[in-house]
Write an enzyme that holds these catalytic residues in place. Structure first.
Site, PDB file in Angstrom:
ATOM      1  N   SER A 172      61.617 101.035 134.199  1.00  0.00           N
ATOM      2  CA  SER A 172      60.833 101.867 133.292  1.00  0.00           C
ATOM      3  C   SER A 172      60.095 100.967 132.324  1.00  0.00           C
ATOM      4  O   SER A 172      60.541  99.844 132.030  1.00  0.00           O
ATOM      5  CB  SER A 172      61.754 102.813 132.515  1.00  0.00           C
ATOM      6  OG  SER A 172      61.068 103.448 131.451  1.00  0.00           O
ATOM      7  N   TYR A 205      68.345 104.700 127.018  1.00  0.00           N
ATOM      8  CA  TYR A 205      67.742 104.636 128.353  1.00  0.00           C
ATOM      9  C   TYR A 205      67.047 103.289 128.552  1.00  0.00           C
ATOM     10  O   TYR A 205      67.233 102.628 129.589  1.00  0.00           O
ATOM     11  CB  TYR A 205      66.741 105.785 128.494  1.00  0.00           C
ATOM     12  CG  TYR A 205      66.026 105.834 129.818  1.00  0.00           C
ATOM     13  CD1 TYR A 205      66.633 106.391 130.939  1.00  0.00           C
ATOM     14  CD2 TYR A 205      64.721 105.347 129.941  1.00  0.00           C
ATOM     15  CE1 TYR A 205      65.957 106.454 132.157  1.00  0.00           C
ATOM     16  CE2 TYR A 205      64.052 105.407 131.147  1.00  0.00           C
ATOM     17  CZ  TYR A 205      64.671 105.956 132.256  1.00  0.00           C
ATOM     18  OH  TYR A 205      64.009 106.014 133.463  1.00  0.00           O
TER      19      TYR A 205
END
Length: 251
Positions: free
Chosen positions: A157, A170
């Site tokens: 990501s 995250y």
């Protein structure tokens, strides 16, 4: 073993490659599975939701051989089932660690928590799902991948490299996965390891992270899949890749 399904179209063909894909019932995992099925890959698919996974397996089973195993990548027995299913197909050529969690718990319409307010049990599960599960599954599938000089895709990501408020848990877990990918590539010269940042996408997961935000301008997962298939077609060296760069060079 329970809750398992196998959809066969033709007898096994040893020349057809085998992919193990986690988080395969929706979003990027499902779209990549669709593309590989169209290309004739045999698929071992998993996701936590048995109903959605069963629908995906039934759809893809019209195109190729599919073994579906619902469950979580943090479960030891489940990971062993996935590795066994791949071995029954003749061994994995590709492992796609796509399954992820945002916060380790149901956000229920709330924004992602700041690190100061992140429940530690949720932070622990975030790392279990996003880092430990993929690494543990990799350990089980590696013997197959070594034999076939296979590939690993660890879905990363932009939050792994950019500091976005609210995305600390995250992002930190994806940064850990990136670094583990780089080390694994050094340790496993016969296996290609790619960490791939797909970029911001219009997905249900993203909508859960930012409730109320208009995501209509973002790419849908199907539009990002060509970046992943380009990696498979061209097989560049191990490393971290951005889908945006791969798609830009393709235009």
């Amino acid at each position: 073993m329970t809750n398992q399904s196998l959809h066969r179209v033709n007898p096994p063909a040893t020349t057809k490659p085998v992919a193990v894909i986690t988080g395969a019932s929706a979003g990027l995992g499902l779209e990549l599975s669709r593309e590989l099925a169209r290309r004739g890959w045999r698929l071992v698919l998993t996701a936590r939701g048995p109903d959605r996974l069963a629908r995906a397996a039934a759809e893809l089973g019209e195109l190729t051989e599919v073994a579906s195993r619902p469950g979580s990548v943090v479960d030891d027995d489940h990971r062993a089932e996935l590795a066994h299913a791949a071995a029954e197909f003749g061994g994995a050529d590709l492992l796609v660690n796509n399954a992820s969690t945002l916060a380790g718990f149901d956000l229920e319409g709330a924004p992602m928590p700041s690190l100061a307010q992140f429940p530690l049990v949720g932070l622990l599960e975030t790392f279990e799902v996003n880092v430990l599960g993929p690494l543990a599954l990799t350990q089980l599938v590696l013997p197959q991948l070594r034999r076939k000089r296979g590939r690993i895709i660890n879905v990363s990501s932009d939050a792994a490299v950019e500091a976005y408020p609210g995305w600390g848990g995250y992002g930190a877990s994806k940064a850990a996965l990136d670094h583990a990918s780089a080390i694994l590539a050094q340790e496993e010269p016969n296996v290609t390891v790619w960490a791939v940042d797909p970029g911001d996408m219009n997905t249900r997961m993203h909508a859960e992270a930012e409730p109320g935000v208009d995501l209509s301008s973002l790419r849908r997962p199907a539009a990002v899949v060509p970046a992943f298939t380009r990696l498979l077609d061209e097989s560049p060296a191990s490393g971290r890749y951005r889908a945006a760069d791969l798609l830009k060079e393709e235009d």
